[in-house]
Scaffold this motif. Structure first.
Motif, PDB file in Angstrom:
ATOM      1  N   ASN A 150     -12.829  33.291  -3.617  1.00 53.21           N
ATOM      2  CA  ASN A 150     -11.696  34.352  -4.310  1.00 53.21           C
ATOM      3  C   ASN A 150     -10.266  34.008  -3.208  1.00 53.21           C
ATOM      4  O   ASN A 150      -9.199  33.913  -4.250  1.00 53.21           O
ATOM      5  CB  ASN A 150     -12.043  35.917  -3.884  1.00 53.21           C
ATOM      6  N   TYR A 151     -10.231  33.800  -2.310  1.00 48.25           N
ATOM      7  CA  TYR A 151      -9.189  33.701  -1.327  1.00 48.25           C
ATOM      8  C   TYR A 151      -8.527  32.188  -1.851  1.00 48.25           C
ATOM      9  O   TYR A 151      -7.258  32.191  -2.065  1.00 48.25           O
ATOM     10  CB  TYR A 151      -9.288  33.217   0.052  1.00 48.25           C
ATOM     11  N   PHE A 152      -9.210  31.131  -2.121  1.00 49.10           N
ATOM     12  CA  PHE A 152      -8.849  29.903  -2.568  1.00 49.10           C
ATOM     13  C   PHE A 152      -8.376  29.873  -4.093  1.00 49.10           C
ATOM     14  O   PHE A 152      -7.279  29.325  -4.361  1.00 49.10           O
ATOM     15  CB  PHE A 152      -9.909  28.826  -2.425  1.00 49.10           C
ATOM     16  N   GLU A 153      -8.964  30.717  -4.873  1.00 53.08           N
ATOM     17  CA  GLU A 153      -8.646  30.695  -6.208  1.00 53.08           C
ATOM     18  C   GLU A 153      -7.178  31.225  -6.274  1.00 53.08           C
ATOM     19  O   GLU A 153      -6.256  30.922  -7.165  1.00 53.08           O
ATOM     20  CB  GLU A 153      -9.427  31.579  -7.170  1.00 53.08           C
ATOM     21  N   LYS A 154      -6.919  32.382  -5.527  1.00 51.27           N
ATOM     22  CA  LYS A 154      -5.637  33.226  -5.547  1.00 51.27           C
ATOM     23  C   LYS A 154      -4.666  32.172  -5.038  1.00 51.27           C
ATOM     24  O   LYS A 154      -3.460  31.886  -5.498  1.00 51.27           O
ATOM     25  CB  LYS A 154      -5.500  34.362  -4.522  1.00 51.27           C
ATOM     26  N   LEU A 155      -5.008  31.527  -3.980  1.00 48.38           N
ATOM     27  CA  LEU A 155      -4.007  30.403  -3.425  1.00 48.38           C
ATOM     28  C   LEU A 155      -3.803  29.297  -4.420  1.00 48.38           C
ATOM     29  O   LEU A 155      -2.562  29.088  -4.791  1.00 48.38           O
ATOM     30  CB  LEU A 155      -4.547  29.734  -2.137  1.00 48.38           C
ATOM     31  N   VAL A 156      -4.524  28.867  -4.978  1.00 51.10           N
ATOM     32  CA  VAL A 156      -4.353  27.676  -6.097  1.00 51.10           C
ATOM     33  C   VAL A 156      -3.467  28.374  -7.172  1.00 51.10           C
ATOM     34  O   VAL A 156      -2.560  27.608  -7.631  1.00 51.10           O
ATOM     35  CB  VAL A 156      -5.668  27.103  -6.472  1.00 51.10           C
ATOM     36  N   ARG A 157      -3.885  29.486  -7.735  1.00 48.10           N
ATOM     37  CA  ARG A 157      -3.220  30.107  -8.883  1.00 48.10           C
ATOM     38  C   ARG A 157      -1.865  30.341  -8.424  1.00 48.10           C
ATOM     39  O   ARG A 157      -0.936  30.062  -9.252  1.00 48.10           O
ATOM     40  CB  ARG A 157      -3.761  31.347  -9.267  1.00 48.10           C
ATOM     41  N   ALA A 158      -1.346  30.741  -7.217  1.00 44.83           N
ATOM     42  CA  ALA A 158      -0.161  30.872  -6.909  1.00 44.83           C
ATOM     43  C   ALA A 158       0.801  29.709  -6.672  1.00 44.83           C
ATOM     44  O   ALA A 158       2.129  29.677  -7.153  1.00 44.83           O
ATOM     45  CB  ALA A 158      -0.206  31.734  -5.444  1.00 44.83           C
ATOM     46  N   LEU A 159      -0.199  28.501  -6.485  1.00 44.72           N
ATOM     47  CA  LEU A 159       0.686  27.097  -6.303  1.00 44.72           C
ATOM     48  C   LEU A 159       1.098  26.640  -7.624  1.00 44.72           C
ATOM     49  O   LEU A 159       1.847  26.175  -7.694  1.00 44.72           O
ATOM     50  CB  LEU A 159      -0.323  26.338  -5.541  1.00 44.72           C
ATOM     51  N   GLU A 160      -0.088  26.794  -8.642  1.00 41.96           N
ATOM     52  CA  GLU A 160       0.199  26.442  -9.857  1.00 41.96           C
ATOM     53  C   GLU A 160       1.405  27.037 -10.598  1.00 41.96           C
ATOM     54  O   GLU A 160       1.946  26.442 -11.340  1.00 41.96           O
ATOM     55  CB  GLU A 160      -0.939  26.659 -10.776  1.00 41.96           C
ATOM     56  N   ASN A 161       1.475  28.209 -10.292  1.00 37.38           N
ATOM     57  CA  ASN A 161       2.559  29.151 -10.886  1.00 37.38           C
ATOM     58  C   ASN A 161       3.829  28.932 -10.187  1.00 37.38           C
ATOM     59  O   ASN A 161       4.885  29.735 -10.343  1.00 37.38           O
ATOM     60  CB  ASN A 161       2.385  30.767 -10.909  1.00 37.38           C
ATOM     61  N   GLY A 162       3.945  27.998  -9.275  1.00 34.86           N
ATOM     62  CA  GLY A 162       5.293  27.778  -8.385  1.00 34.86           C
ATOM     63  C   GLY A 162       5.687  28.933  -7.463  1.00 34.86           C
ATOM     64  O   GLY A 162       6.757  28.982  -7.324  1.00 34.86           O
ATOM     65  N   GLU A 183       2.697  30.569   3.214  1.00 35.58           N
ATOM     66  CA  GLU A 183       2.126  30.662   4.384  1.00 35.58           C
ATOM     67  C   GLU A 183       1.165  31.834   4.696  1.00 35.58           C
ATOM     68  O   GLU A 183       0.032  31.467   5.366  1.00 35.58           O
ATOM     69  CB  GLU A 183       3.190  30.629   5.489  1.00 35.58           C
ATOM     70  N   PHE A 184       1.294  32.974   4.068  1.00 38.33           N
ATOM     71  CA  PHE A 184       0.428  34.091   4.128  1.00 38.33           C
ATOM     72  C   PHE A 184      -0.860  33.668   3.286  1.00 38.33           C
ATOM     73  O   PHE A 184      -1.990  33.822   3.662  1.00 38.33           O
ATOM     74  CB  PHE A 184       1.131  35.329   3.543  1.00 38.33           C
ATOM     75  N   LEU A 185      -0.723  32.988   2.118  1.00 36.54           N
ATOM     76  CA  LEU A 185      -1.751  32.896   1.279  1.00 36.54           C
ATOM     77  C   LEU A 185      -2.705  31.746   1.844  1.00 36.54           C
ATOM     78  O   LEU A 185      -3.888  31.704   1.888  1.00 36.54           O
ATOM     79  CB  LEU A 185      -1.360  32.385  -0.245  1.00 36.54           C
ATOM     80  N   GLN A 186      -1.860  30.913   2.403  1.00 37.74           N
ATOM     81  CA  GLN A 186      -2.627  29.626   2.873  1.00 37.74           C
ATOM     82  C   GLN A 186      -3.380  30.044   4.284  1.00 37.74           C
ATOM     83  O   GLN A 186      -4.737  29.607   4.338  1.00 37.74           O
ATOM     84  CB  GLN A 186      -1.592  28.518   3.457  1.00 37.74           C
ATOM     85  N   ASP A 241      12.906  30.990   1.401  1.00 36.44           N
ATOM     86  CA  ASP A 241      12.072  31.458   2.573  1.00 36.44           C
ATOM     87  C   ASP A 241      11.171  32.562   2.105  1.00 36.44           C
ATOM     88  O   ASP A 241      10.056  32.628   2.684  1.00 36.44           O
ATOM     89  CB  ASP A 241      13.340  32.318   3.454  1.00 36.44           C
ATOM     90  N   ALA A 242      11.474  33.281   1.087  1.00 36.77           N
ATOM     91  CA  ALA A 242      10.365  34.289   0.475  1.00 36.77           C
ATOM     92  C   ALA A 242       9.081  33.665  -0.219  1.00 36.77           C
ATOM     93  O   ALA A 242       8.251  33.921   0.410  1.00 36.77           O
ATOM     94  CB  ALA A 242      10.930  35.199  -0.585  1.00 36.77           C
ATOM     95  N   LYS A 243       9.498  32.244  -0.715  1.00 33.76           N
ATOM     96  CA  LYS A 243       8.184  31.592  -1.216  1.00 33.76           C
ATOM     97  C   LYS A 243       7.549  31.023  -0.032  1.00 33.76           C
ATOM     98  O   LYS A 243       6.342  30.941  -0.177  1.00 33.76           O
ATOM     99  CB  LYS A 243       8.975  30.427  -2.172  1.00 33.76           C
TER     100      LYS A 243
END
Length: 177
Positions: A157-169, A105-108, A98-100
């Motif tokens: 910047n928003y999308f770089e943060k989103l992609v980085r977070a997804l790449e790091n699981g 959903e917040f980053l997206q 749930d936390a992930k």
């Protein structure tokens, strides 16, 4: 024995319905962003073949000086591609985490909101300057340039943060076991 009521069967049907609803939600969002990306690619072609030249004539600027418009549209196209695939990622995100899911959903949501602002501004404002070089009661071309550059950078910047977070699981979320 097939005419008797079985609670397990009812649970399976409810579970199947939930999976279908979940799939439809994520697929519809994927498909909508795919269509938006296709439209953005078409709009990018129009910017390249018509708008940049016309704006150059109106404002006496070179293609290089108007490159910020091209950069904005390239960013829109790329962000639409990324956003489309975040819905596939979201579909496969385990419901038990749930936390992930909340972080995702917040980053997206932040990335999508930034993209919508950029896309709307780029689309609407460029048309305005093509129709009327001196729009009354509106921003001037230099203000438009500054705002479009700013929105492009913020969205990137928003999308770089989103992609980085997804790449790091979504590793920013601490899991406690």
């Amino acid at each position: 024995k097939c005419n008797g009521y079985k609670e397990d069967k009812e649970k399976e049907v409810k579970k199947a319905k939930r999976h279908v609803k979940k799939y439809n939600h994520y697929y519809e969002r994927w498909a909508a962003n795919n269509l938006s990306r296709q439209k953005a690619v078409s709009d990018l072609r129009t910017v390249l073949t018509e708008q940049i030249e016309k704006l150059g004539e109106i404002y006496g600027k070179t293609q290089f000086q108007l490159g910020f418009i091209l950069e904005a549209w390239q960013q829109i196209v790329e962000c639409r591609r990324v956003l489309k695939w975040t819905y596939a990622y979201g579909y496969y995100l385990p419901e038990a985490e749930d936390a992930k899911k909340q972080l995702f959903e917040f980053l997206q949501g932040e990335a999508e909101a930034g993209l919508e602002r950029l896309h709307g501004y780029a689309e609407k404002e460029v048309r305005q300057f093509l129709k009327d070089p001196e729009p009354e009661g509106s921003v001037n071309f230099e203000q438009f340039e500054l705002k479009l550059k700013s929105l492009t950078g913020i969205t990137k910047n928003y999308f770089e943060k989103l992609v980085r977070a997804l790449e790091n699981g979504l590793s920013e979320v601490q899991t406690f076991k």
